[in-house]
Design a protein around this motif. Structure first.
Motif, PDB file in Angstrom:
ATOM      1  N   ALA A  26      23.838 -47.468 -34.711  1.00  0.00           N
ATOM      2  CA  ALA A  26      22.412 -47.644 -34.976  1.00  0.00           C
ATOM      3  C   ALA A  26      21.575 -46.724 -34.098  1.00  0.00           C
ATOM      4  CB  ALA A  26      22.016 -49.103 -34.749  1.00  0.00           C
ATOM      5  N   TYR A  27      21.917 -46.663 -32.817  1.00  0.00           N
ATOM      6  CA  TYR A  27      21.166 -45.785 -31.921  1.00  0.00           C
ATOM      7  C   TYR A  27      21.379 -44.320 -32.276  1.00  0.00           C
ATOM      8  CZ  TYR A  27      19.369 -49.305 -28.700  1.00  0.00           C
ATOM      9  OH  TYR A  27      18.651 -50.346 -28.149  1.00  0.00           O
ATOM     10  N   GLY A  28      22.604 -43.968 -32.643  1.00  0.00           N
ATOM     11  CA  GLY A  28      22.877 -42.589 -33.032  1.00  0.00           C
ATOM     12  C   GLY A  28      22.123 -42.192 -34.288  1.00  0.00           C
ATOM     13  N   ALA A  29      22.121 -43.076 -35.294  1.00  0.00           N
ATOM     14  CA  ALA A  29      21.404 -42.780 -36.537  1.00  0.00           C
ATOM     15  C   ALA A  29      19.909 -42.651 -36.274  1.00  0.00           C
ATOM     16  CB  ALA A  29      21.680 -43.879 -37.567  1.00  0.00           C
ATOM     17  N   ALA A  30      19.374 -43.527 -35.425  1.00  0.00           N
ATOM     18  CA  ALA A  30      17.944 -43.460 -35.105  1.00  0.00           C
ATOM     19  C   ALA A  30      17.613 -42.154 -34.391  1.00  0.00           C
ATOM     20  CB  ALA A  30      17.549 -44.659 -34.245  1.00  0.00           C
ATOM     21  N   TRP A  31      18.512 -41.704 -33.516  1.00  0.00           N
ATOM     22  CA  TRP A  31      18.271 -40.459 -32.783  1.00  0.00           C
ATOM     23  C   TRP A  31      18.240 -39.271 -33.736  1.00  0.00           C
ATOM     24  CZ3 TRP A  31      21.023 -35.911 -31.803  1.00  0.00           C
ATOM     25  CH2 TRP A  31      20.519 -35.111 -30.759  1.00  0.00           C
ATOM     26  N   PHE A  32      19.198 -39.220 -34.657  1.00  0.00           N
ATOM     27  CA  PHE A  32      19.219 -38.108 -35.608  1.00  0.00           C
ATOM     28  C   PHE A  32      17.996 -38.146 -36.525  1.00  0.00           C
ATOM     29  CE2 PHE A  32      23.797 -37.794 -34.591  1.00  0.00           C
ATOM     30  CZ  PHE A  32      23.893 -36.414 -34.436  1.00  0.00           C
ATOM     31  N   LYS A  33      17.585 -39.361 -36.954  1.00  0.00           N
ATOM     32  CA  LYS A  33      16.420 -39.469 -37.825  1.00  0.00           C
ATOM     33  C   LYS A  33      15.135 -39.047 -37.123  1.00  0.00           C
ATOM     34  CE  LYS A  33      17.945 -43.085 -41.039  1.00  0.00           C
ATOM     35  NZ  LYS A  33      17.683 -44.462 -41.530  1.00  0.00           N
ATOM     36  N   SER A  34      15.100 -39.183 -35.805  1.00  0.00           N
ATOM     37  CA  SER A  34      13.899 -38.775 -35.059  1.00  0.00           C
ATOM     38  C   SER A  34      13.755 -37.262 -34.977  1.00  0.00           C
ATOM     39  CB  SER A  34      13.938 -39.365 -33.647  1.00  0.00           C
ATOM     40  OG  SER A  34      14.934 -38.722 -32.850  1.00  0.00           O
ATOM     41  N   GLN A  35      14.817 -36.519 -35.336  1.00  0.00           N
ATOM     42  CA  GLN A  35      14.816 -35.058 -35.322  1.00  0.00           C
ATOM     43  C   GLN A  35      14.276 -34.504 -34.005  1.00  0.00           C
ATOM     44  OE1 GLN A  35      13.184 -33.271 -38.907  1.00  0.00           O
ATOM     45  NE2 GLN A  35      13.757 -35.043 -40.145  1.00  0.00           N
ATOM     46  N   PRO A  36      14.944 -34.823 -32.906  1.00  0.00           N
ATOM     47  CA  PRO A  36      14.438 -34.385 -31.597  1.00  0.00           C
ATOM     48  C   PRO A  36      14.377 -32.868 -31.451  1.00  0.00           C
ATOM     49  CG  PRO A  36      16.688 -35.218 -31.425  1.00  0.00           C
ATOM     50  CD  PRO A  36      16.216 -35.552 -32.797  1.00  0.00           C
ATOM     51  N   TRP A  37      15.141 -32.147 -32.252  1.00  0.00           N
ATOM     52  CA  TRP A  37      15.129 -30.696 -32.164  1.00  0.00           C
ATOM     53  C   TRP A  37      13.809 -30.076 -32.664  1.00  0.00           C
ATOM     54  CZ3 TRP A  37      18.769 -33.608 -34.817  1.00  0.00           C
ATOM     55  CH2 TRP A  37      18.527 -33.809 -36.170  1.00  0.00           C
ATOM     56  N   ARG A  38      12.965 -30.920 -33.281  1.00  0.00           N
ATOM     57  CA  ARG A  38      11.683 -30.414 -33.768  1.00  0.00           C
ATOM     58  C   ARG A  38      10.580 -30.594 -32.744  1.00  0.00           C
ATOM     59  NH1 ARG A  38      10.622 -32.227 -39.904  1.00  0.00           N
ATOM     60  NH2 ARG A  38       9.050 -30.598 -39.616  1.00  0.00           N
ATOM     61  N   GLY A  39      10.901 -31.174 -31.597  1.00  0.00           N
ATOM     62  CA  GLY A  39       9.905 -31.357 -30.564  1.00  0.00           C
ATOM     63  C   GLY A  39       9.597 -30.066 -29.827  1.00  0.00           C
ATOM     64  N   PRO A  40       8.680 -30.143 -28.879  1.00  0.00           N
ATOM     65  CA  PRO A  40       8.320 -28.932 -28.113  1.00  0.00           C
ATOM     66  C   PRO A  40       9.493 -28.423 -27.289  1.00  0.00           C
ATOM     67  CG  PRO A  40       7.358 -30.897 -27.124  1.00  0.00           C
ATOM     68  CD  PRO A  40       7.915 -31.316 -28.441  1.00  0.00           C
ATOM     69  N   ALA A  41       9.597 -27.124 -27.176  1.00  0.00           N
ATOM     70  CA  ALA A  41      10.698 -26.521 -26.430  1.00  0.00           C
ATOM     71  C   ALA A  41      10.536 -26.794 -24.948  1.00  0.00           C
ATOM     72  CB  ALA A  41      10.718 -25.009 -26.668  1.00  0.00           C
ATOM     73  N   LYS A  42      11.662 -26.922 -24.263  1.00  0.00           N
ATOM     74  CA  LYS A  42      11.645 -27.129 -22.822  1.00  0.00           C
ATOM     75  C   LYS A  42      11.209 -25.857 -22.129  1.00  0.00           C
ATOM     76  CE  LYS A  42      15.185 -30.734 -22.593  1.00  0.00           C
ATOM     77  NZ  LYS A  42      16.501 -31.114 -22.016  1.00  0.00           N
ATOM     78  N   THR A  43      10.435 -26.018 -21.075  1.00  0.00           N
ATOM     79  CA  THR A  43       9.982 -24.845 -20.319  1.00  0.00           C
ATOM     80  C   THR A  43      10.862 -24.637 -19.112  1.00  0.00           C
ATOM     81  OG1 THR A  43       8.423 -26.259 -19.112  1.00  0.00           O
ATOM     82  CG2 THR A  43       7.624 -25.129 -21.109  1.00  0.00           C
TER      83      THR A  43
END
Length: 407
Positions: A390-407
């Motif tokens: 459940a946590y893994g599916a939620a993480w993938f659905k959140s699409q974290p790779w679309r967030g702001p890039a790390k500086t």
């Protein structure tokens, strides 16, 4: 008064689907996921104490009912905002996803069981444990059956049933624009035509509608979608506001309690623990009313009683589920509720994993034995894997790779 297309037969305009998920929906669907895992795991004696053993209905009804409620929120909102065509397009897309999830789950599970049989040295055939031997004896014919849904083994039948029910949603939504009485008539007539036992008893068995489960026999799907759609659309209608919420009062609670107590007297637990042998004869004589395949009417009534108590216990908007206070017990309970709810929020992914996981846990129990401690260990491991899924599916659905890039 002239009726508009969106009015009901009584002149009232139905309430649009809610835009926010009801926490009770995810909590109870999460509970169903844990129960389904226990029920599907071979050799797991914990499944002798799941709610189904105390009456007639089981976690399958919870799953289908809650899926109807969730569909009213997700798909109903699309119909409200974007119209029938785009709403139906979204239904078809969801069916496409479920179809390939079903195919992949079957093929992976079959491969896994073949690997266990091929590389292990066991007296038991794990392929045979799911009656898949015929599939490998005639793979060509059965591959065609698998992809056309004319080969649906019992263990792999919930997703095809769910998909067929979803395909009825566009019909129901179209009818609802005319009158909710038409919706009720459609759902009721289709359910009645799925009652094979009743139709045969009154001499009109030719009216029965079902779907073939295997090419070499006339066995139908274990879950007849034309019967089970009643449970789905009951949840759907409640969430859409087409059916009013039942009252909470002493009379209603008393009536529901009578239904549950009466059901218990002929339950598996009553027969096993209290020696109620007469109950076995009653169940045999009244099979058509409690059948799981056709969603018998007594089974449906029992589920409504369970659902009512669940609704009362949870309280308005699930308020009673969240214990108040800062005590360790209250915090622990809130944490448990949060984890169960998380599983319910990702029910499709969790269900797919549970299908495969239940066979692995059954294999593990064969290796270690099903004494109390090994059984408890493997059940806890299974619950942890469902939660991780459940946590893994939620993480993938959140699409974290679309967030702001790390500086």
């Amino acid at each position: 008064m002239k009726m508009t297309p969106n009015m009901t037969a009584t002149g009232a305009i139905p309430t649009p689907a809610q835009s926010v998920r009801d926490p009770r929906l995810d909590f109870y669907r999460g509970m169903a996921m844990f129960i389904i895992l226990m029920a599907h795991t071979p050799g797991n004696w914990w499944n002798q104490w799941i709610p189904a053993r105390f009456g007639f209905s089981d976690a399958a009804e919870i799953f289908v009912f809650c899926s109807g409620m969730a569909s009213a929120v997700a798909f109903g909102r699309t119909y409200d905002r974007r119209g029938w065509l785009l709403g139906t397009s979204r239904i078809l897309f969801r069916c496409w996803q479920i179809y390939w999830a079903h195919i992949a789950t079957f093929l992976f599970t079959a491969m896994m069981l073949v690997a266990i049989d091929q590389y292990g040295d066991f007296e038991k055939s794990y392929v045979g444990s799911l009656n898949l031997g015929r599939f490998f004896e005639e793979p060509g014919q059965n591959l065609v059956g698998l992809f056309t849904l004319t080969y649906v083994p019992n263990f792999f039948d919930i997703l095809p049933m769910y998909m067929m029910i979803l395909l009825m949603v566009p019909i129901v939504m179209a009818l609802s624009n005319v009158s909710l009485w038409l919706v009720a008539a459609f759902v009721g007539i289709v359910w009645f035509m799925g009652q094979g036992g009743i139709l045969d008893a009154i001499g009109i068995g030719w009216l029965e509608i079902d779907l073939p489960a295997e090419p070499w026999s006339d066995r139908p799907w274990f879950f007849n979608p034309f019967a089970w759609q009643l449970v789905f659309f009951t949840g759907f209608a409640l969430m859409r506001g087409w059916i009013p919420a039942p009252p909470v009062n002493a009379l209603m609670i008393g009536l529901v309690a009578i239904v549950l107590i009466a059901s218990f007297t002929v339950s598996s637990v009553a027969m096993r623990e209290l020696g109620a042998d007469w109950a076995r004869e009653w169940r045999s004589d009244n099979r058509m009313w409690i059948t799981k395949t056709d969603g018998g009417v007594i089974r449906y009534i029992h589920f409504l009683a369970i659902a009512y108590f669940g609704w009362v216990i949870a309280g308005p908007q699930g308020r009673h589920l969240m214990a108040k206070g800062a005590s360790a017990g209250a915090k622990l309970w809130r944490g448990i509720v949060a984890q169960i709810t998380k599983v319910g929020q990702q029910s499709l992914a969790v269900f797919l994993v549970s299908i495969v996981l239940s066979r692995l846990l059954g294999f593990a129990l064969d290796m270690t034995g099903n004494d109390p401690w090994p059984t408890a260990f493997w059940n806890v491991i299974g619950f942890a894997i469902l939660l991780a899924t459940a946590y893994g599916a939620a993480w993938f659905k959140s699409q974290p790779w679309r967030g702001p890039a790390k500086t």
